[in-house]
Enzyme design. Structure first.
Site, PDB file in Angstrom:
ATOM      1  N   GLY A  38       0.835  -1.209   0.000  1.00  0.00           N
ATOM      2  CA  GLY A  38       0.000   0.000   0.000  1.00  0.00           C
ATOM      3  C   GLY A  38       0.865   1.252   0.000  1.00  0.00           C
ATOM      4  O   GLY A  38       0.660   2.179  -0.793  1.00  0.00           O
ATOM      5  N   HIS A  39       1.862   1.262   0.873  1.00  0.00           N
ATOM      6  CA  HIS A  39       2.778   2.409   0.916  1.00  0.00           C
ATOM      7  C   HIS A  39       3.515   2.542  -0.422  1.00  0.00           C
ATOM      8  O   HIS A  39       3.702   3.649  -0.938  1.00  0.00           O
ATOM      9  CB  HIS A  39       3.826   2.209   2.014  1.00  0.00           C
ATOM     10  CG  HIS A  39       3.289   2.181   3.411  1.00  0.00           C
ATOM     11  ND1 HIS A  39       3.307   1.043   4.184  1.00  0.00           N
ATOM     12  CD2 HIS A  39       2.717   3.140   4.179  1.00  0.00           C
ATOM     13  CE1 HIS A  39       2.786   1.315   5.380  1.00  0.00           C
ATOM     14  NE2 HIS A  39       2.408   2.579   5.398  1.00  0.00           N
ATOM     15  N   GLN A 156      -8.680  10.484   7.701  1.00  0.00           N
ATOM     16  CA  GLN A 156      -7.397  11.193   7.788  1.00  0.00           C
ATOM     17  C   GLN A 156      -7.200  12.097   6.571  1.00  0.00           C
ATOM     18  O   GLN A 156      -6.748  13.233   6.696  1.00  0.00           O
ATOM     19  CB  GLN A 156      -6.264  10.170   7.878  1.00  0.00           C
ATOM     20  CG  GLN A 156      -4.875  10.766   7.733  1.00  0.00           C
ATOM     21  CD  GLN A 156      -3.795   9.760   8.025  1.00  0.00           C
ATOM     22  OE1 GLN A 156      -3.503   9.489   9.169  1.00  0.00           O
ATOM     23  NE2 GLN A 156      -3.196   9.189   6.998  1.00  0.00           N
ATOM     24  N   LEU A 187      -4.506  -3.657   3.084  1.00  0.00           N
ATOM     25  CA  LEU A 187      -3.164  -3.780   3.659  1.00  0.00           C
ATOM     26  C   LEU A 187      -2.990  -2.715   4.727  1.00  0.00           C
ATOM     27  O   LEU A 187      -3.451  -1.588   4.584  1.00  0.00           O
ATOM     28  CB  LEU A 187      -2.098  -3.618   2.574  1.00  0.00           C
ATOM     29  CG  LEU A 187      -2.111  -4.653   1.454  1.00  0.00           C
ATOM     30  CD1 LEU A 187      -0.860  -4.502   0.586  1.00  0.00           C
ATOM     31  CD2 LEU A 187      -2.197  -6.080   1.987  1.00  0.00           C
ATOM     32  N   SER A 189      -0.089  -1.771   8.207  1.00  0.00           N
ATOM     33  CA  SER A 189       1.078  -2.180   9.007  1.00  0.00           C
ATOM     34  C   SER A 189       0.636  -3.044  10.174  1.00  0.00           C
ATOM     35  O   SER A 189       1.346  -3.941  10.613  1.00  0.00           O
ATOM     36  CB  SER A 189       1.801  -0.943   9.532  1.00  0.00           C
ATOM     37  OG  SER A 189       2.163  -0.120   8.460  1.00  0.00           O
TER      38      SER A 189
HETATM   39  P1  AMP Z   1       0.756   4.773   7.785  1.00  0.00           P
HETATM   40  O1  AMP Z   1       2.180   4.323   7.685  1.00  0.00           O
HETATM   41  O2  AMP Z   1      -0.180   3.718   8.232  1.00  0.00           O
HETATM   42  O3  AMP Z   1       0.625   6.069   8.550  1.00  0.00           O
HETATM   43  O4  AMP Z   1       0.293   5.106   6.302  1.00  0.00           O
HETATM   44  C1  AMP Z   1       1.016   5.996   5.499  1.00  0.00           C
HETATM   45  C2  AMP Z   1       0.218   6.290   4.273  1.00  0.00           C
HETATM   46  O5  AMP Z   1      -0.026   5.069   3.557  1.00  0.00           O
HETATM   47  C3  AMP Z   1      -1.156   6.895   4.581  1.00  0.00           C
HETATM   48  O6  AMP Z   1      -1.447   7.895   3.617  1.00  0.00           O
HETATM   49  C4  AMP Z   1      -2.073   5.717   4.440  1.00  0.00           C
HETATM   50  O7  AMP Z   1      -3.394   6.068   4.101  1.00  0.00           O
HETATM   51  C5  AMP Z   1      -1.410   4.960   3.296  1.00  0.00           C
HETATM   52  N1  AMP Z   1      -1.821   3.569   3.289  1.00  0.00           N
HETATM   53  C6  AMP Z   1      -1.812   2.701   4.315  1.00  0.00           C
HETATM   54  N2  AMP Z   1      -2.324   1.512   3.943  1.00  0.00           N
HETATM   55  C7  AMP Z   1      -2.694   1.639   2.652  1.00  0.00           C
HETATM   56  C8  AMP Z   1      -3.305   0.766   1.695  1.00  0.00           C
HETATM   57  N3  AMP Z   1      -3.639  -0.473   1.998  1.00  0.00           N
HETATM   58  N4  AMP Z   1      -3.538   1.247   0.448  1.00  0.00           N
HETATM   59  C9  AMP Z   1      -3.207   2.515   0.118  1.00  0.00           C
HETATM   60  N5  AMP Z   1      -2.620   3.383   0.972  1.00  0.00           N
HETATM   61  C10 AMP Z   1      -2.368   2.960   2.221  1.00  0.00           C
END
Ligand code: AMP
Length: 281
Positions: A38-39, A156, A187, A189
């Site tokens: 996803g990231h 968010q 997906l 973390s």
């Molecule tokens: P995080 O590390 O969880 O703070 O996420 C960092 C960025 O990745 C944020 O903009 C999340 O929305 C995005 N993100 C997390 N999971 C996914 C996913 N499965 N698909 C697309 N973007 C994601």
């Protein structure tokens, strides 16, 4: 890929890249690490649109209202660096807490127009204030022209848009579709904290969203739709926090299911809190 740990280093590296590439558009992907596909999709989208791609990894303490959640948040920096090496990321910004909050996490005030009082905001007090605070600070440091956020964190994204509007920031916010496993699990973390069995059980979230989308073709009353979705969800083993059907911009409950209606779910799978969402119509 260059790894910068402090602000001067980061700014020097960005300006050198701007100079050598004779291009100035910086695309920025803020993350908390424990990277997954996803990231990487956000990084890909950033590289499609921008000459220079900066990714940050910072587990932001001010957005965690639960200390144990912060402590158990997965941290996999070596693996993250390896993953980013295989992408178009030019610079990884990996700051310490002192770099982001040199005076400690001081009080931060912003009017989020009620976006922080619904759904996640009800259950995670202060969470979005912390998110807006860190993203504003990161934008001030990185100075990107575009920043990429996943639709996975639907609320968010709305909060970040509001923050940039209130503060009058020039950065363009680009949404990116949710990346899912082959079975449909969004997906996250946090999925690394689930057992294989729990990953299967967690699919009830996605299935409930699909069920809601189907039902929304014939049902126009949001209360009925919500009730039916809850009933469907409760066939599984997860503990529901909420299912809300909201307007995609205001995030307020809808009087009638109309185009754009959006369903958001939060639930616990064991001790792991998961969220997901889908446009119903
Ligand atoms: P995080 O590390 O969880 O703070 O996420 C960092 C960025 O990745 C944020 O903009 C999340 O929305 C995005 N993100 C997390 N999971 C996914 C996913 N499965 N698909 C697309 N973007 C994601």
């Amino acid at each position: 890929m260059i790894v910068s740990k402090n602000i001067d280093e980061l700014r020097n590296n960005i300006s050198e890249l701007k100079h050598s590439r004779q291009q100035a558009v910086v695309g920025y992907v803020p993350t908390m690490g424990a990277l997954h596909s996803g990231h990487l999709e956000l990084v890909k989208k950033a590289a499609d649109k921008c000459a220079i791609v900066v990714v940050s990894i910072f587990v932001n303490p001010t957005q965690f209202n639960d200390k144990s959640d912060l402590e158990k948040y997965p941290r996999t920096i070596e693996n993250d660096i390896t993953m980013l090496e295989g992408t178009a990321c030019d610079i990884l910004f990996y700051p310490s807490e002192e770099v982001i909050y040199p005076d400690g996490a001081t009080k931060y005030e912003i009017d989020l127009n009620g976006l922080d009082r619904v759904m996640e905001g009800k259950y995670r007090k202060g969470h979005f204030n912390g998110v807006a605070m860190v993203v504003e600070r990161l934008f001030e440091i990185v100075e990107p022209q575009m920043a990429f956020f996943g639709l996975k964190d639907f609320q968010q994204l709305a909060v970040i848009r509001q923050m940039t509007k209130v503060r009058g920031l020039k950065v363009q916010i680009i949404p990116v579709e949710t990346v899912r496993s082959a079975s449909g699990l969004a997906l996250s973390s946090r999925n690394s904290l689930l057992t294989e069995q729990e990953k299967v059980e967690a699919l009830i979230i996605y299935k409930t969203l699909l069920f809601g989308r189907e039902l929304a073709k014939i049902e126009t009353d949001p209360e009925v739709l919500q009730r039916e979705m809850i009933r469907f969800f409760e066939k599984g083993n997860l503990k529901l926090e909420y299912i809300e059907i909201v307007d995609p911009l205001s995030l307020q409950p809808l009087a009638k299911i109309a185009c754009g209606a959006h369903a958001c779910i939060a639930a616990f799978c064991g001790s792991v809190r998961l969220i997901d969402n889908m446009q119903l119509k």
